[in-house]
Design a protein around this motif. Structure first.
Motif, PDB file in Angstrom:
ATOM      1  N   PHE A  28       0.827  -1.205   0.000  1.00 12.88           N
ATOM      2  CA  PHE A  28       0.000   0.000   0.000  1.00 12.88           C
ATOM      3  C   PHE A  28       0.862   1.257   0.000  1.00 12.88           C
ATOM      4  N   ILE A  29       1.889   1.291   0.833  1.00 12.08           N
ATOM      5  CA  ILE A  29       2.789   2.446   0.860  1.00 12.08           C
ATOM      6  C   ILE A  29       3.466   2.604  -0.494  1.00 12.08           C
ATOM      7  N   PHE A  34       3.936   5.489  -5.605  1.00  9.43           N
ATOM      8  CA  PHE A  34       3.811   5.414  -7.058  1.00  9.43           C
ATOM      9  C   PHE A  34       2.949   6.561  -7.590  1.00  9.43           C
ATOM     10  N   VAL A  35       1.796   6.753  -6.964  1.00 11.42           N
ATOM     11  CA  VAL A  35       0.892   7.835  -7.382  1.00 11.42           C
ATOM     12  C   VAL A  35       1.523   9.199  -7.113  1.00 11.42           C
ATOM     13  N   TRP A  41       5.659  14.270 -11.084  1.00  6.81           N
ATOM     14  CA  TRP A  41       6.260  14.249 -12.414  1.00  6.81           C
ATOM     15  C   TRP A  41       5.396  15.001 -13.427  1.00  6.81           C
ATOM     16  N   MET A  42       4.088  14.741 -13.386  1.00  8.98           N
ATOM     17  CA  MET A  42       3.187  15.401 -14.346  1.00  8.98           C
ATOM     18  C   MET A  42       3.117  16.905 -14.102  1.00  8.98           C
ATOM     19  N   ARG A  43       3.266  17.323 -12.876  1.00 12.23           N
ATOM     20  CA  ARG A  43       3.185  18.752 -12.569  1.00 12.23           C
ATOM     21  C   ARG A  43       4.453  19.504 -12.960  1.00 12.23           C
ATOM     22  N   PHE A  44       5.620  18.900 -12.702  1.00 10.52           N
ATOM     23  CA  PHE A  44       6.864  19.637 -12.844  1.00 10.52           C
ATOM     24  C   PHE A  44       7.788  19.165 -13.968  1.00 10.52           C
ATOM     25  N   LEU A  45       7.738  17.907 -14.355  1.00 12.83           N
ATOM     26  CA  LEU A  45       8.771  17.388 -15.250  1.00 12.83           C
ATOM     27  C   LEU A  45       8.271  16.812 -16.571  1.00 12.83           C
ATOM     28  N   ILE A  53       9.783   7.360 -17.677  1.00  5.24           N
ATOM     29  CA  ILE A  53      10.880   7.449 -16.702  1.00  5.24           C
ATOM     30  C   ILE A  53      10.303   7.462 -15.286  1.00  5.24           C
ATOM     31  N   ALA A  54       9.208   8.182 -15.094  1.00  7.26           N
ATOM     32  CA  ALA A  54       8.556   8.207 -13.779  1.00  7.26           C
ATOM     33  C   ALA A  54       8.029   6.833 -13.410  1.00  7.26           C
ATOM     34  N   THR A  55       7.508   6.112 -14.398  1.00  4.38           N
ATOM     35  CA  THR A  55       7.005   4.765 -14.130  1.00  4.38           C
ATOM     36  C   THR A  55       8.145   3.840 -13.712  1.00  4.38           C
ATOM     37  N   ALA A  56       9.256   3.900 -14.433  1.00  5.72           N
ATOM     38  CA  ALA A  56      10.405   3.061 -14.078  1.00  5.72           C
ATOM     39  C   ALA A  56      10.923   3.419 -12.682  1.00  5.72           C
ATOM     40  N   LEU A  57      11.037   4.699 -12.399  1.00  8.70           N
ATOM     41  CA  LEU A  57      11.486   5.150 -11.083  1.00  8.70           C
ATOM     42  C   LEU A  57      10.524   4.684  -9.986  1.00  8.70           C
ATOM     43  N   SER A  58       9.234   4.799 -10.240  1.00  7.89           N
ATOM     44  CA  SER A  58       8.228   4.388  -9.256  1.00  7.89           C
ATOM     45  C   SER A  58       8.280   2.888  -8.999  1.00  7.89           C
TER      46      SER A  58
END
Length: 69
Positions: A28-29, A34-35, A41-45, A53-58
């Motif tokens: 859950f954490i 992840f979210v 990412w969507m707001r700033f990058l 890239i955000a998905t891989a990082l998450s």
């Protein structure tokens, strides 16, 4: 004669999270993180870097939380 002491067990389960967790808690954490990473990412990058890239990082961060948290 060598001093033989029993190994002390950590009360928190041995992970890096500051609370006691079971597998479901860590999953859950990981999902919440992840979210949060995707929203950040969507707001700033997103204009500069792909969302993949955000998905891989998450996924890496989630795996670390579930396995070692």
């Amino acid at each position: 004669m060598a001093d033989v002491r029993p190994k002390e067990k950590r009360r928190d389960g041995g992970g890096f999270l500051p609370i006691r967790t079971n597998l479901f808690d860590r999953i859950f954490i990981g999902a919440v993180v992840f979210v949060a990473i995707h929203l950040f990412w969507m707001r700033f990058l997103e204009a500069q870097l792909s969302l993949y890239i955000a998905t891989a990082l998450s996924l890496v961060v989630g795996w670390v939380i579930v396995r070692r948290g």
